[in-house]
Each structure stands twice: as C-alpha cells, then as structure tokens.
Write a protein that holds these residues in place. Structure first.
Motif, PDB file in Angstrom:
ATOM      1  N   TYR A 297     -13.281  -2.694  -5.234  1.00  0.00           N
ATOM      2  CA  TYR A 297     -12.369  -2.658  -6.378  1.00  0.00           C
ATOM      3  C   TYR A 297     -12.850  -3.649  -7.433  1.00  0.00           C
ATOM      4  O   TYR A 297     -13.516  -4.640  -7.113  1.00  0.00           O
ATOM      5  N   PRO A 388      -3.853  -2.345  -4.157  1.00  0.00           N
ATOM      6  CA  PRO A 388      -4.067  -1.150  -3.328  1.00  0.00           C
ATOM      7  C   PRO A 388      -5.121  -1.333  -2.241  1.00  0.00           C
ATOM      8  O   PRO A 388      -5.204  -0.521  -1.314  1.00  0.00           O
ATOM      9  N   ARG A 396     -11.496   4.227   0.595  1.00  0.00           N
ATOM     10  CA  ARG A 396     -12.122   4.231  -0.732  1.00  0.00           C
ATOM     11  C   ARG A 396     -13.627   3.988  -0.622  1.00  0.00           C
ATOM     12  O   ARG A 396     -14.425   4.644  -1.317  1.00  0.00           O
ATOM     13  N   ASP A 451      -8.808   7.355  -0.407  1.00  0.00           N
ATOM     14  CA  ASP A 451      -7.686   6.439  -0.585  1.00  0.00           C
ATOM     15  C   ASP A 451      -6.652   7.072  -1.508  1.00  0.00           C
ATOM     16  O   ASP A 451      -7.002   7.750  -2.474  1.00  0.00           O
ATOM     17  N   ARG A 452      -5.397   6.853  -1.200  1.00  0.00           N
ATOM     18  CA  ARG A 452      -4.307   7.331  -2.048  1.00  0.00           C
ATOM     19  C   ARG A 452      -3.577   6.177  -2.722  1.00  0.00           C
ATOM     20  O   ARG A 452      -2.784   6.380  -3.636  1.00  0.00           O
ATOM     21  N   THR A 454      -2.778   3.293  -5.162  1.00  0.00           N
ATOM     22  CA  THR A 454      -3.137   3.020  -6.552  1.00  0.00           C
ATOM     23  C   THR A 454      -2.480   1.714  -6.995  1.00  0.00           C
ATOM     24  O   THR A 454      -1.601   1.179  -6.323  1.00  0.00           O
ATOM     25  N   TYR A 455      -2.887   1.221  -8.143  1.00  0.00           N
ATOM     26  CA  TYR A 455      -2.255   0.007  -8.670  1.00  0.00           C
ATOM     27  C   TYR A 455      -0.791   0.250  -9.000  1.00  0.00           C
ATOM     28  O   TYR A 455       0.031  -0.661  -8.894  1.00  0.00           O
ATOM     29  N   GLU A 456      -0.467   1.487  -9.374  1.00  0.00           N
ATOM     30  CA  GLU A 456       0.925   1.808  -9.699  1.00  0.00           C
ATOM     31  C   GLU A 456       1.756   2.049  -8.444  1.00  0.00           C
ATOM     32  O   GLU A 456       2.938   1.720  -8.408  1.00  0.00           O
ATOM     33  N   ASP A 457       1.134   2.627  -7.407  1.00  0.00           N
ATOM     34  CA  ASP A 457       1.840   2.994  -6.175  1.00  0.00           C
ATOM     35  C   ASP A 457       0.945   2.611  -4.990  1.00  0.00           C
ATOM     36  O   ASP A 457       0.274   3.447  -4.399  1.00  0.00           O
ATOM     37  N   PRO A 458       0.928   1.326  -4.630  1.00  0.00           N
ATOM     38  CA  PRO A 458      -0.090   0.840  -3.689  1.00  0.00           C
ATOM     39  C   PRO A 458       0.172   1.116  -2.216  1.00  0.00           C
ATOM     40  O   PRO A 458      -0.765   1.107  -1.421  1.00  0.00           O
ATOM     41  N   GLN A 460       0.382   3.485  -0.063  1.00  0.00           N
ATOM     42  CA  GLN A 460       0.136   4.874   0.299  1.00  0.00           C
ATOM     43  C   GLN A 460      -0.987   4.945   1.334  1.00  0.00           C
ATOM     44  O   GLN A 460      -2.082   4.432   1.097  1.00  0.00           O
TER      45      GLN A 460
END
Length: 484
Positions: A297, A388, A396, A451-452, A454-458, A460
């Motif tokens: 990342y 995330p 990832r 990977d699912r 995300t920075y908005e929805d970590p 997952q």
C-alpha cells in the motif's frame, strides 16, 4: 505419476493409509519457490504426512481442491496482534486471508512485560489501555498464550518501547546503567520464555531518546539467545538513509539477525529514494544477515502525529479517544467542520490514530521486488476505522502485484510469505508443504483471490480463500493455534 513423499514411521507403510484429512487434486505450491505441481496432501495428527499421488488413501475427511492452489499458511511478519490473538473476532482479519502465524510485538510495542497503573503513552496505546497491559513479565504473557484457545499460531517479540516505559520515567535520553541492566534482564527473561527477539521503534517518543549503544546492548542480549532484532528505523522520511545505516550498525555490533520493518521512503521530498536504500542494503548488508518486510500500500498508519501529517497528502482518522465519531473522516473534513486549522484539529483528536498517504507506488513496488522482502501487514486491529491492510494485505499482494502486474512469479511470492519468514524467525517445520511439517495450509483460487478492503470500507474479508488449516484443523472447526 507424482512420487509419494513419506514421513518416516507413519501410516504410509499401510498400502491403504488413513489420514485425518486428505486434500485431493491440488496445485501444490510448496513454499520453497520451486514450480508448483499437481498432487494430494495427507494430514495426520496436525502434520503433513504425505504429498503426491495418494490414490489408494482413505481419510476421515476428504477435501477436493479442484486444481486450486494449496500453499503453506501465510506468515504475517509484522503485526500488532499482541492482544487481538486472544479473541477469534479480532484475529479474524488475518485468518480470513490465509494467515496461520502472526509475529507480534513489533515497532518496540509489546503487551509484555508491563502492568501500568495508568494508560500507556503513544504508541503503546495502539494495543489498548492500562487494563489491557496485564502481564508484568514476558513469561506471564507466554503462559497466557499457551493456555488460550488461539485461532492462529503466535511468535512474539519483546518491545524496546515497552521496556523503557516499564523502567524509565524520564525517557528523553539514553537509559542509565541501572536502567539498562534492568532492561537487559527483561530481554533475557523474554528470550527464556520463548520470545523470538527484540523489536524497537526509534521514531516513537518512548524510544527517541535511546542511543545506538542502548539498542546494541539489548539486541546483544537477544542475539546471545538466538534472537532477532526487528527495527522500525529512527526516520522513514528525509533522514531514512542515515537511520537505515544505524540499523545495520546495531545488527553488526550486536550480532543479531536484522529485520528492517515496513520498509518505506515517506514524505513529499523522498519519492524514488527506494533505489538509494536498495543500494545501501548492498553496502551495509555485507556480512550482516538481514531481511526486510513491507506491505503493498502507499499509505501507512500509526498514532496521530503532526510530523507525519505534515508529510502526507491526505490524513484519514482511524480512531480518536475524545472524538470517536471522527474515525473514517479526513483531517481536512474534520478541521473544516470545526472551523479551525488542521494542526489544531489534530491536537484536539489526540490520543488517536490515522492513515497517512505519504508514499509513491514505484517505491512500494521496488521494496516488494527485493529478494529478501517478506510480507507484513502492520495492521492495527483495535482501530475503529483501520487501514485496509489489516484485512487485505496478503490477498492484495497476490492479486495486484503477482496476478496483475507480474512483479514476481506466484511460487516466489508464496516463498516470501512462508518459508522465508519461517527461516528468518526460526519457526521450525513451518512454511513448507513437506512431509513432517506442521499442517498450516491455505487453499486459494489464484483467479479469484483479491482484497475487498478499501480505505472507505476497510473491514472486508478477502475473496478467493477457500480453506485454511492451522496445525491440521480447518479454520471453522476450532482453535488449534500455538505459541511458537
């Protein structure tokens, strides 16, 4: 026909052997970097007992792999799961992406040995509050791990910052001889209780005052008992080269195997300097055994700090004790809502943590391509809105850097996550799909893994992880992890 590899003195002497679990028709990527091969794998009593064409074998449970990849369970070399490992729900982010072993106690931050009356200072508060630090000795922590129903295996480091908080009220300078002697005793006690080495985080307030001689003395105490030195270097920004040279000096003078933690070059002025660090590895690494770890990342995450924020293009709040609802919002958004400068908003949010966007993709790739680079998530399991990487690092790595960008072959990528870290941290009979090895395994679909988070929805879980075995036990069947 694939040759059957036999574990001496086991049921393979029977022409129709019986296993606890038989995994059939897998593409076995064995963790050594060798080409994958088609075969079956038989598990018995928590170990791998046979690999090959096991046509006549019988088992209590048979898993049809359907040609998917069977690899050793992934080893997360850089975690802050010291407390998270005691609860399945807080260690689930690792188990869900195929991690079967976590290395805890990194960056100088370990849960033991410390039992403070007050909340510990940053960054120890990343692990929790005063009541969470309940282990006055490392042996007490080790006993708790041995007694707990663990979902993953745990290898532990003892943290330099924890030792300084334990023994020093004034941490603005190096330890005095009495304090250093007490910390050396703690390192020796930790090693005798099974610690894998010492970690330090010289960039953090508890450790900033420590000089090189102090680190060398503690690292030597670990090295004399076979321990490693894992270093979050003193500066990952403009002074990163000098800080890295200091790390090699600490390893050279102490005799410890060096692990350079979450390698990066951060900050606006340092883009492209990864090439400089790789050249430095060649200069400083001669005669010094070392490895590095990195995460896939371009953003990092740690405690709220104005120095980190000033070097970042964006700051995302991960947690704030006085303002918990701020988690998941950017510092710019919060400052605008409060009608104040960002620097003032950051101070109002403390104590807290944040995600810092301060790296360049080309630098991340260069570190990940280095042949001694292991994979470490550096995930922070107690953040309200975590980076995330906590849930997505290993998927990832395989999806983006192996399948999409072809930075390295699948077999080599698996080696970096399995046998390489097993060797670095002395995890015997792990990290390989070989008869006699502990049955830590992950079955995944190489076409679907991704990977699912995300920075908005970590929070997952990854896709494409089909099954995970820890010491031969499927992830849904119970807790079979061990303190290693």
């Amino acid at each position: 026909m694939i040759r059957i590899l036999r574990y001496p003195g086991n049921v393979m002497d029977d022409p129709q052997p019986v296993f606890d679990t038989l995994i059939r028709n897998a593409l076995v990527v064995d963790g050594t970097g060798s080409p994958g091969f088609w075969g079956d794998v038989g598990l018995l009593d928590g170990r791998i007992h046979a690999v090959g064409d096991l046509g006549p074998a019988r088992a209590a449970a048979v898993l049809e792999a359907d040609g998917n990849v069977l690899a050793p369970g992934f080893i997360d070399t850089h975690t802050h799961d010291d407390r998270a490992v005691f609860r399945r729900e807080t260690i689930l982010p690792k188990l869900s992406q195929g991690v079967t072993t976590v290395v805890v106690g990194n960056c100088g931050i370990s849960l033991a040995p410390l039992a403070p009356r007050e909340d510990p200072p940053a960054p120890l508060d990343l692990l929790g509050a005063a009541g969470d630090f309940a282990f006055p000795t490392f042996a007490a922590y080790a006993r708790a791990l041995q007694d707990a129903p663990l979902s993953t295996n745990v290898a532990a480091l003892v943290g330099h910052g924890t030792l300084r908080v334990r023994h020093m009220e004034d941490r603005s300078g190096p330890a005095d001889p009495h304090q250093l002697k007490a910390m050396v005793r703690d390192v020796e006690e930790a090693m005798d209780a099974g610690a894998r080495g010492l970690s330090t985080g010289l960039a953090y307030p508890p450790n900033i005052g420590a000089d090189t001689a102090e680190v060398v003395a503690l690292a030597r105490a670990a090295a004399e008992r076979g321990g490693r030195l894992a270093m979050h270097v003193r500066d990952e920004f403009d002074g990163v080269a000098g800080a890295t040279r200091e790390a090699f000096r600490c390893a050279r003078e102490s005799g410890a195997f060096l692990v350079l933690s979450h390698q990066k070059v951060a900050g606006r002025a340092n883009r492209g300097r990864s090439a400089e660090l790789l050249r430095l590895y060649g200069e400083e690494g001669e005669g010094v055994p070392f490895a590095i770890d990195a995460y896939p990342y371009t953003a990092g995450s740690t405690v709220l700090d104005p120095a980190f924020a000033s070097q970042s293009t964006k700051v995302l709040v991960a947690w704030s004790r006085p303002h918990p609802k701020a988690a998941g919002h950017t510092l710019a958004q919060i400052a605008k809502g409060w009608g104040c400068p960002e620097a003032q908003a950051l101070e109002r949010l403390k104590p807290g943590g944040a995600v810092y966007f301060h790296m360049e993709e080309a630098d991340v790739e260069r570190f990940l391509a280095f042949d001694r680079c292991m994979v470490g998530s550096d995930g922070l399991p107690h953040d309200i809105h975590p980076h995330p990487r906590l849930w997505g690092t290993f998927a990832r790595y395989l999806h983006v850097y192996v399948a999409q960008r072809r930075l390295l072959p699948l077999e080599e990528a698996v080696r970096r996550m399995t046998s390489l870290p097993a060797g670095v941290f002395g995890l015997e009979a792990r990290g390989r799909v070989r008869p006699g090895c502990h049955a830590d395994l992950v079955l995944f679909d190489p076409a679907r893994i991704r990977d699912r988070a995300t920075y908005e929805d970590p929070a997952q879980p990854a896709e494409g992880i089909l099954e995970v075995f820890v010491n031969g036990v499927p992830r849904e069947a119970g807790a079979a992890g061990r303190y290693l």
